[in-house]
Design a protein around this motif. Structure first.
Motif, PDB file in Angstrom:
ATOM      1  N   ARG A  50       0.823  -1.213   0.000  1.00 51.54           N
ATOM      2  CA  ARG A  50       0.000   0.000   0.000  1.00 51.54           C
ATOM      3  C   ARG A  50       0.853   1.258   0.000  1.00 51.54           C
ATOM      4  NH1 ARG A  50      -3.601  -1.223   5.091  1.00 51.54           N
ATOM      5  NH2 ARG A  50      -1.542  -1.833   5.778  1.00 51.54           N
ATOM      6  N   VAL A  51       1.954   1.237   0.739  1.00 46.81           N
ATOM      7  CA  VAL A  51       2.843   2.401   0.787  1.00 46.81           C
ATOM      8  C   VAL A  51       3.495   2.621  -0.579  1.00 46.81           C
ATOM      9  CG1 VAL A  51       4.880   3.390   1.882  1.00 46.81           C
ATOM     10  CG2 VAL A  51       3.249   2.095   3.250  1.00 46.81           C
ATOM     11  N   ALA A  52       3.938   1.538  -1.200  1.00 50.69           N
ATOM     12  CA  ALA A  52       4.538   1.657  -2.529  1.00 50.69           C
ATOM     13  C   ALA A  52       3.506   2.133  -3.547  1.00 50.69           C
ATOM     14  CB  ALA A  52       5.130   0.322  -2.946  1.00 50.69           C
ATOM     15  N   ALA A  53       2.275   1.647  -3.446  1.00 49.77           N
ATOM     16  CA  ALA A  53       1.223   2.085  -4.367  1.00 49.77           C
ATOM     17  C   ALA A  53       0.895   3.558  -4.158  1.00 49.77           C
ATOM     18  CB  ALA A  53      -0.024   1.232  -4.183  1.00 49.77           C
ATOM     19  N   SER A  55      -2.349   2.863  -9.643  1.00 47.51           N
ATOM     20  CA  SER A  55      -1.825   2.520  -8.315  1.00 47.51           C
ATOM     21  C   SER A  55      -2.431   1.213  -7.804  1.00 47.51           C
ATOM     22  CB  SER A  55      -2.070   3.663  -7.330  1.00 47.51           C
ATOM     23  OG  SER A  55      -3.450   3.912  -7.201  1.00 47.51           O
ATOM     24  N   ALA A  56      -3.688   0.938  -8.139  1.00 51.14           N
ATOM     25  CA  ALA A  56      -4.288  -0.345  -7.740  1.00 51.14           C
ATOM     26  C   ALA A  56      -3.588  -1.498  -8.448  1.00 51.14           C
ATOM     27  CB  ALA A  56      -5.781  -0.346  -8.060  1.00 51.14           C
ATOM     28  N   ALA A  57      -3.309  -1.328  -9.732  1.00 49.74           N
ATOM     29  CA  ALA A  57      -2.604  -2.374 -10.477  1.00 49.74           C
ATOM     30  C   ALA A  57      -1.177  -2.550  -9.950  1.00 49.74           C
ATOM     31  CB  ALA A  57      -2.583  -2.033 -11.964  1.00 49.74           C
ATOM     32  N   PHE A  58      -0.537  -1.460  -9.596  1.00 49.26           N
ATOM     33  CA  PHE A  58       0.822  -1.533  -9.049  1.00 49.26           C
ATOM     34  C   PHE A  58       0.830  -2.281  -7.719  1.00 49.26           C
ATOM     35  CE2 PHE A  58       4.512   0.357  -6.832  1.00 49.26           C
ATOM     36  CZ  PHE A  58       5.498   0.000  -7.728  1.00 49.26           C
ATOM     37  N   ALA A  59      -0.144  -1.994  -6.855  1.00 52.45           N
ATOM     38  CA  ALA A  59      -0.236  -2.709  -5.572  1.00 52.45           C
ATOM     39  C   ALA A  59      -0.524  -4.192  -5.794  1.00 52.45           C
ATOM     40  CB  ALA A  59      -1.330  -2.089  -4.703  1.00 52.45           C
ATOM     41  N   ALA A  60      -1.409  -4.493  -6.751  1.00 55.60           N
ATOM     42  CA  ALA A  60      -1.706  -5.900  -7.037  1.00 55.60           C
ATOM     43  C   ALA A  60      -0.481  -6.628  -7.572  1.00 55.60           C
ATOM     44  CB  ALA A  60      -2.852  -5.973  -8.041  1.00 55.60           C
ATOM     45  N   LEU A  61       0.273  -5.960  -8.421  1.00 60.29           N
ATOM     46  CA  LEU A  61       1.488  -6.566  -8.960  1.00 60.29           C
ATOM     47  C   LEU A  61       2.515  -6.825  -7.851  1.00 60.29           C
ATOM     48  CD1 LEU A  61       3.063  -7.420 -11.510  1.00 60.29           C
ATOM     49  CD2 LEU A  61       3.917  -5.082 -11.615  1.00 60.29           C
ATOM     50  N   LEU A  62       2.664  -5.871  -6.944  1.00 60.73           N
ATOM     51  CA  LEU A  62       3.605  -6.054  -5.831  1.00 60.73           C
ATOM     52  C   LEU A  62       3.165  -7.195  -4.925  1.00 60.73           C
ATOM     53  CD1 LEU A  62       4.568  -2.425  -4.801  1.00 60.73           C
ATOM     54  CD2 LEU A  62       5.972  -4.121  -5.971  1.00 60.73           C
ATOM     55  N   ARG A  63       1.875  -7.301  -4.682  1.00 61.87           N
ATOM     56  CA  ARG A  63       1.383  -8.394  -3.825  1.00 61.87           C
ATOM     57  C   ARG A  63       1.519  -9.741  -4.520  1.00 61.87           C
ATOM     58  NH1 ARG A  63      -3.844  -5.410  -1.129  1.00 61.87           N
ATOM     59  NH2 ARG A  63      -2.603  -4.141   0.293  1.00 61.87           N
ATOM     60  N   LEU A  64       1.412  -9.738  -5.844  1.00 64.86           N
ATOM     61  CA  LEU A  64       1.584 -10.975  -6.593  1.00 64.86           C
ATOM     62  C   LEU A  64       3.030 -11.456  -6.518  1.00 64.86           C
ATOM     63  CD1 LEU A  64       0.216 -13.008  -8.526  1.00 64.86           C
ATOM     64  CD2 LEU A  64       1.022 -11.563 -10.397  1.00 64.86           C
ATOM     65  N   LEU A  65       3.950 -10.505  -6.561  1.00 64.86           N
ATOM     66  CA  LEU A  65       5.369 -10.858  -6.478  1.00 64.86           C
ATOM     67  C   LEU A  65       5.714 -11.223  -5.054  1.00 64.86           C
ATOM     68  CD1 LEU A  65       6.866  -8.075  -8.731  1.00 64.86           C
ATOM     69  CD2 LEU A  65       6.405 -10.440  -9.335  1.00 64.86           C
TER      70      LEU A  65
END
Length: 101
Positions: A67-70, A91-101
């Protein structure tokens, strides 16, 4: 017991709205009051976003996760003057991508 809290909060909101409507127009025409009235919603929204981003899901300490990174990604998009929907979905897609990784 909870219904009393709900009714009390509803009455408090109504009285707060009534107090805002009863302010004389001469007070609202003052430039400082006008500027503060314009900035208060922005400050409240920023405070709500900060609490939601940094609050740990189970309560307690600060949480530094996707969430902070997003949020940082969203700030970057806003700095580049991206449209609002691009900022939200990006930002939602970026957070989802980070959580996927």
């Amino acid at each position: 017991m909870i219904w009393w809290a709900v009714l009390g909060a509803g009455l408090g909101c109504y009285l707060l709205k009534l107090a805002g409507l009863s302010v004389p127009p001469a007070v609202l025409a003052h430039p400082v009051v006008s500027r503060v009235a314009d900035l208060v919603p922005v400050a409240l929204l920023a405070a709500l976003v900060t609490v939601q981003v940094l609050a740990a899901p189970e309560g307690g300490a600060l949480a530094l996760d996707a969430r902070v990174a997003a949020l940082a990604f969203a700030v970057g998009l806003l700095w580049l003057r991206a449209p609002f929907l691009v900022v939200v979905f990006g930002s939602a897609a970026f957070a989802a991508l980070l959580r996927l990784l």
